[in-house]
Write a protein that holds these residues in place. Structure first.
Motif, PDB file in Angstrom:
ATOM      1  N   HIS A  25       0.833  -1.203   0.000  1.00 33.06           N
ATOM      2  CA  HIS A  25       0.000   0.000   0.000  1.00 33.06           C
ATOM      3  C   HIS A  25       0.868   1.254   0.000  1.00 33.06           C
ATOM      4  O   HIS A  25       0.538   2.238  -0.680  1.00 33.06           O
ATOM      5  CB  HIS A  25      -0.957  -0.021   1.192  1.00 33.06           C
ATOM      6  N   VAL A  26       1.967   1.237   0.740  1.00 39.42           N
ATOM      7  CA  VAL A  26       2.894   2.373   0.734  1.00 39.42           C
ATOM      8  C   VAL A  26       3.431   2.582  -0.678  1.00 39.42           C
ATOM      9  O   VAL A  26       3.448   3.707  -1.194  1.00 39.42           O
ATOM     10  CB  VAL A  26       4.062   2.153   1.735  1.00 39.42           C
ATOM     11  N   ILE A  27       3.858   1.511  -1.320  1.00 33.27           N
ATOM     12  CA  ILE A  27       4.379   1.599  -2.687  1.00 33.27           C
ATOM     13  C   ILE A  27       3.308   2.131  -3.639  1.00 33.27           C
ATOM     14  O   ILE A  27       3.584   2.992  -4.484  1.00 33.27           O
ATOM     15  CB  ILE A  27       4.934   0.243  -3.149  1.00 33.27           C
ATOM     16  N   ASP A  28       2.078   1.656  -3.484  1.00 36.51           N
ATOM     17  CA  ASP A  28       0.985   2.129  -4.335  1.00 36.51           C
ATOM     18  C   ASP A  28       0.751   3.626  -4.150  1.00 36.51           C
ATOM     19  O   ASP A  28       0.443   4.335  -5.124  1.00 36.51           O
ATOM     20  CB  ASP A  28      -0.306   1.367  -4.038  1.00 36.51           C
ATOM     21  N   GLN A  29       0.890   4.108  -2.929  1.00 36.20           N
ATOM     22  CA  GLN A  29       0.739   5.540  -2.674  1.00 36.20           C
ATOM     23  C   GLN A  29       1.787   6.329  -3.457  1.00 36.20           C
ATOM     24  O   GLN A  29       1.489   7.377  -4.034  1.00 36.20           O
ATOM     25  CB  GLN A  29       0.866   5.843  -1.174  1.00 36.20           C
ATOM     26  N   GLY A  30       3.013   5.830  -3.475  1.00 34.46           N
ATOM     27  CA  GLY A  30       4.078   6.491  -4.221  1.00 34.46           C
ATOM     28  C   GLY A  30       3.837   6.477  -5.713  1.00 34.46           C
ATOM     29  O   GLY A  30       4.063   7.471  -6.409  1.00 34.46           O
ATOM     30  N   PHE A  67       3.801  20.105  -0.453  1.00 33.46           N
ATOM     31  CA  PHE A  67       5.040  19.404  -0.743  1.00 33.46           C
ATOM     32  C   PHE A  67       4.860  18.446  -1.903  1.00 33.46           C
ATOM     33  O   PHE A  67       3.817  17.808  -2.050  1.00 33.46           O
ATOM     34  CB  PHE A  67       5.490  18.598   0.489  1.00 33.46           C
ATOM     35  N   ASP A  68       5.905  18.369  -2.702  1.00 31.68           N
ATOM     36  CA  ASP A  68       6.016  17.363  -3.742  1.00 31.68           C
ATOM     37  C   ASP A  68       7.371  16.706  -3.549  1.00 31.68           C
ATOM     38  O   ASP A  68       8.266  17.275  -2.918  1.00 31.68           O
ATOM     39  CB  ASP A  68       5.950  17.988  -5.139  1.00 31.68           C
ATOM     40  N   GLY A  69       7.546  15.539  -4.099  1.00 29.52           N
ATOM     41  CA  GLY A  69       8.832  14.887  -3.958  1.00 29.52           C
ATOM     42  C   GLY A  69       8.974  13.716  -4.892  1.00 29.52           C
ATOM     43  O   GLY A  69       8.031  13.340  -5.593  1.00 29.52           O
ATOM     44  N   ALA A  70      10.170  13.165  -4.883  1.00 27.59           N
ATOM     45  CA  ALA A  70      10.463  11.999  -5.713  1.00 27.59           C
ATOM     46  C   ALA A  70      11.630  11.252  -5.106  1.00 27.59           C
ATOM     47  O   ALA A  70      12.437  11.824  -4.356  1.00 27.59           O
ATOM     48  CB  ALA A  70      10.804  12.432  -7.136  1.00 27.59           C
ATOM     49  N   SER A  71      11.713   9.986  -5.452  1.00 27.41           N
ATOM     50  CA  SER A  71      12.833   9.150  -5.045  1.00 27.41           C
ATOM     51  C   SER A  71      13.076   8.112  -6.125  1.00 27.41           C
ATOM     52  O   SER A  71      12.167   7.790  -6.901  1.00 27.41           O
ATOM     53  CB  SER A  71      12.537   8.451  -3.717  1.00 27.41           C
ATOM     54  N   ILE A  75       9.699   2.263  -2.339  1.00 26.59           N
ATOM     55  CA  ILE A  75       9.192   2.390  -0.971  1.00 26.59           C
ATOM     56  C   ILE A  75       9.375   3.816  -0.456  1.00 26.59           C
ATOM     57  O   ILE A  75       8.515   4.356   0.232  1.00 26.59           O
ATOM     58  CB  ILE A  75       9.826   1.342  -0.009  1.00 26.59           C
ATOM     59  N   VAL A  76      10.476   4.448  -0.827  1.00 30.05           N
ATOM     60  CA  VAL A  76      10.716   5.827  -0.384  1.00 30.05           C
ATOM     61  C   VAL A  76       9.744   6.781  -1.064  1.00 30.05           C
ATOM     62  O   VAL A  76       9.250   7.712  -0.432  1.00 30.05           O
ATOM     63  CB  VAL A  76      12.184   6.230  -0.614  1.00 30.05           C
ATOM     64  N   SER A  77       9.442   6.535  -2.323  1.00 28.83           N
ATOM     65  CA  SER A  77       8.408   7.342  -2.985  1.00 28.83           C
ATOM     66  C   SER A  77       7.091   7.225  -2.231  1.00 28.83           C
ATOM     67  O   SER A  77       6.374   8.211  -2.056  1.00 28.83           O
ATOM     68  CB  SER A  77       8.220   6.888  -4.437  1.00 28.83           C
ATOM     69  N   GLY A  78       6.795   6.033  -1.757  1.00 28.46           N
ATOM     70  CA  GLY A  78       5.588   5.835  -0.959  1.00 28.46           C
ATOM     71  C   GLY A  78       5.636   6.603   0.350  1.00 28.46           C
ATOM     72  O   GLY A  78       4.634   7.182   0.772  1.00 28.46           O
ATOM     73  N   LEU A  79       6.793   6.615   0.997  1.00 29.38           N
ATOM     74  CA  LEU A  79       6.937   7.372   2.242  1.00 29.38           C
ATOM     75  C   LEU A  79       6.755   8.871   1.981  1.00 29.38           C
ATOM     76  O   LEU A  79       6.141   9.573   2.792  1.00 29.38           O
ATOM     77  CB  LEU A  79       8.291   7.095   2.889  1.00 29.38           C
ATOM     78  N   ILE A  80       7.273   9.342   0.853  1.00 38.17           N
ATOM     79  CA  ILE A  80       7.060  10.747   0.481  1.00 38.17           C
ATOM     80  C   ILE A  80       5.567  11.011   0.328  1.00 38.17           C
ATOM     81  O   ILE A  80       5.052  12.020   0.820  1.00 38.17           O
ATOM     82  CB  ILE A  80       7.819  11.095  -0.817  1.00 38.17           C
TER      83      ILE A  80
END
Length: 136
Positions: A25-30, A67-71, A75-80
């Protein structure tokens, strides 16, 4: 204090029984985030302290931060994406009042992130807090 959108996210995570489902789900959010333009992937917006490459961009809109972001790591994209849900639309003062570690803990993530990912999350939270402090 969390946004209404973050409260909805907490409810979504409450229905996920195991870590693997939460991880997906975190990955899907990213994946659902709009891509950060290449023009914003500059050293000034890069977050130090993350194992992967991370860029965070913030702007004030009508007195609130967005805020916007990228990785380069899914998984980090999901955390963003989770942090965006936590913080977007808050005033700088409200951002500083948020206990992000506690709020993220409500998603059941704290015990499952590697030390490197946890350190990276802390670095991202600190960047958001620094941005809010400068906006006051």
């Amino acid at each position: 204090m969390a946004t209404a959108q973050f409260e909805e996210l907490v409810e979504d995570f409450d229905f996920l029984d195991d870590w693997e489902d939460r991880y997906r789900h975190v990955i899907d959010q990213g994946k659902a985030m709009e891509a950060l333009p290449e023009a914003l992937r500059v050293p000034a917006l890069k977050v130090d302290g993350c194992a992967s490459q991370v860029w965070l961009h913030a702007e004030m809109k009508g007195g609130t931060l967005h805020f916007d972001g990228a990785s380069d790591a899914m998984i980090v994209s999901g955390l963003i994406a989770l942090l965006r849900t936590l913080y977007n639309g808050l005033t700088p003062e409200q951002v500083l009042a948020v206990d992000a570690r506690m709020e993220m803990g409500r998603l059941g993530l704290n015990d499952h992130l590697s030390a490197q990912r946890s350190n990276g999350l802390t670095a991202m939270i600190e960047r958001v807090r620094e941005t809010a402090q400068k906006s006051i």
